[in-house]
Design a protein around this motif. Sequence first.
Motif, PDB file in Angstrom:
ATOM      1  N   ILE A  82     -42.031  62.757   9.623  1.00  0.00           N
ATOM      2  CA  ILE A  82     -43.010  61.663   9.597  1.00  0.00           C
ATOM      3  C   ILE A  82     -43.791  61.625  10.913  1.00  0.00           C
ATOM      4  N   ILE A  83     -43.049  61.665  12.033  1.00  0.00           N
ATOM      5  CA  ILE A  83     -43.702  61.625  13.347  1.00  0.00           C
ATOM      6  C   ILE A  83     -44.593  62.847  13.538  1.00  0.00           C
ATOM      7  N   GLY A  84     -44.054  64.028  13.202  1.00  0.00           N
ATOM      8  CA  GLY A  84     -44.803  65.265  13.403  1.00  0.00           C
ATOM      9  C   GLY A  84     -46.051  65.345  12.544  1.00  0.00           C
ATOM     10  N   THR A  85     -45.973  64.835  11.304  1.00  0.00           N
ATOM     11  CA  THR A  85     -47.153  64.858  10.430  1.00  0.00           C
ATOM     12  C   THR A  85     -48.251  63.946  10.965  1.00  0.00           C
ATOM     13  N   VAL A  86     -47.858  62.741  11.378  1.00  0.00           N
ATOM     14  CA  VAL A  86     -48.850  61.803  11.926  1.00  0.00           C
ATOM     15  C   VAL A  86     -49.483  62.370  13.193  1.00  0.00           C
ATOM     16  N   MET A  87     -48.645  62.869  14.097  1.00  0.00           N
ATOM     17  CA  MET A  87     -49.172  63.396  15.354  1.00  0.00           C
ATOM     18  C   MET A  87     -49.932  64.707  15.143  1.00  0.00           C
ATOM     19  N   GLY A  88     -49.522  65.487  14.143  1.00  0.00           N
ATOM     20  CA  GLY A  88     -50.268  66.697  13.823  1.00  0.00           C
ATOM     21  C   GLY A  88     -51.661  66.383  13.322  1.00  0.00           C
ATOM     22  N   ALA A 169     -33.824  59.342  18.921  1.00  0.00           N
ATOM     23  CA  ALA A 169     -34.085  60.156  20.111  1.00  0.00           C
ATOM     24  C   ALA A 169     -34.249  61.625  19.733  1.00  0.00           C
ATOM     25  N   LEU A 170     -33.365  62.121  18.873  1.00  0.00           N
ATOM     26  CA  LEU A 170     -33.460  63.515  18.441  1.00  0.00           C
ATOM     27  C   LEU A 170     -34.712  63.746  17.603  1.00  0.00           C
ATOM     28  N   ALA A 171     -35.061  62.772  16.754  1.00  0.00           N
ATOM     29  CA  ALA A 171     -36.243  62.912  15.898  1.00  0.00           C
ATOM     30  C   ALA A 171     -37.524  62.956  16.725  1.00  0.00           C
ATOM     31  N   VAL A 172     -37.615  62.104  17.736  1.00  0.00           N
ATOM     32  CA  VAL A 172     -38.813  62.100  18.589  1.00  0.00           C
ATOM     33  C   VAL A 172     -38.943  63.438  19.313  1.00  0.00           C
ATOM     34  N   TYR A 173     -37.813  63.986  19.752  1.00  0.00           N
ATOM     35  CA  TYR A 173     -37.837  65.287  20.437  1.00  0.00           C
ATOM     36  C   TYR A 173     -38.255  66.403  19.478  1.00  0.00           C
ATOM     37  N   GLU A 174     -37.641  66.467  18.303  1.00  0.00           N
ATOM     38  CA  GLU A 174     -37.973  67.510  17.332  1.00  0.00           C
ATOM     39  C   GLU A 174     -39.379  67.301  16.771  1.00  0.00           C
ATOM     40  N   GLY A 175     -39.827  66.041  16.711  1.00  0.00           N
ATOM     41  CA  GLY A 175     -41.153  65.748  16.178  1.00  0.00           C
ATOM     42  C   GLY A 175     -42.268  66.400  16.975  1.00  0.00           C
ATOM     43  N   ALA A 176     -42.055  66.613  18.278  1.00  0.00           N
ATOM     44  CA  ALA A 176     -43.079  67.266  19.092  1.00  0.00           C
ATOM     45  C   ALA A 176     -43.309  68.702  18.631  1.00  0.00           C
TER      46      ALA A 176
END
Length: 296
Positions: A82-88, A169-176
């Motif tokens: 979710i984070i990676g798609t939005v930031m992508g 915390a792990l999701a935010v890191y992997e999301g990058a």
Amino acid sequence: MIVKKIRITATDLILLAGVGAAGVWLLYQATVQVQYRWNWQAVPQYLLRLDAPSGRWVPGLILQGVLVTLRLSVWATILALIIGTVMGLFRTSCSRYRRMIGSGYVELIRNIPVLVWIFIFYYFIGDRLLPAIGISRATFLDTGPLSGILRLLVAEPARVPIFISGTVALAVYEGAYITEIIRAGIQSIDKGQWEASSGLGFTRTQQLRHIIFPQALRRVMPPLAGQFISTIKDSAIVSVISIQELTFQGMELMAATFLTFEVWITILAIYFVICLACSLLVERFELHLKKETRPA
């Protein structure tokens, strides 16, 4: 179907002999030179054990850690997607402000050591954020149907706050890293697709939804699957904040039993089996995608 013959060269034989010799030497060092008493028969009880009161087989400490690792990896991957798609999407946006947000997020997270990030999030963000939104109340849900759902999908009710903190915390890191995968997938689509859809009167949102993103998704699925495997391995780092995943259980078990080699070799084998199984599934998935995209 063309079957290619595998040719074994002299170089292959030399490398194989070298690897075999190194393995024999390591085995000799571990069994003869090192003054260590092996006790492999004690390990199975930490995988599965017979519960005397109920008469049923229940997970041991190591298998409990495996289950926590899988839950942690799955939830972290879902949130990271979710984070990676939005930031992508932000990274490829026409808005300079959004591009700055996406770039800032990626550069900030990717240039912080993961161990430091886990500590920063747990002690300075999660410790303030989770109580503010009422997550800490889950510690009182020790009975009732909700507690059973929490135990099955997340963790013991009393450990839900720390589990969520580690997962986020792990999701935010992997999301990058997922952000960069999504960005690369969108930018890999030919500019003609953008121009053709724009000529048909599509807005940018409609272009992304109906034209660009479906094509990009097919291209980024294999690296996203590989990122899930990376998340499984990276999940070991949250053991530093006392989440009882596989590595944490290994450290606790080693300290209690002094079965240093047996415990860590077992844990290594479990990580290897899980990651290898996921790798084989990813390989099958990539072959399936190639067959679908192959012209008739």
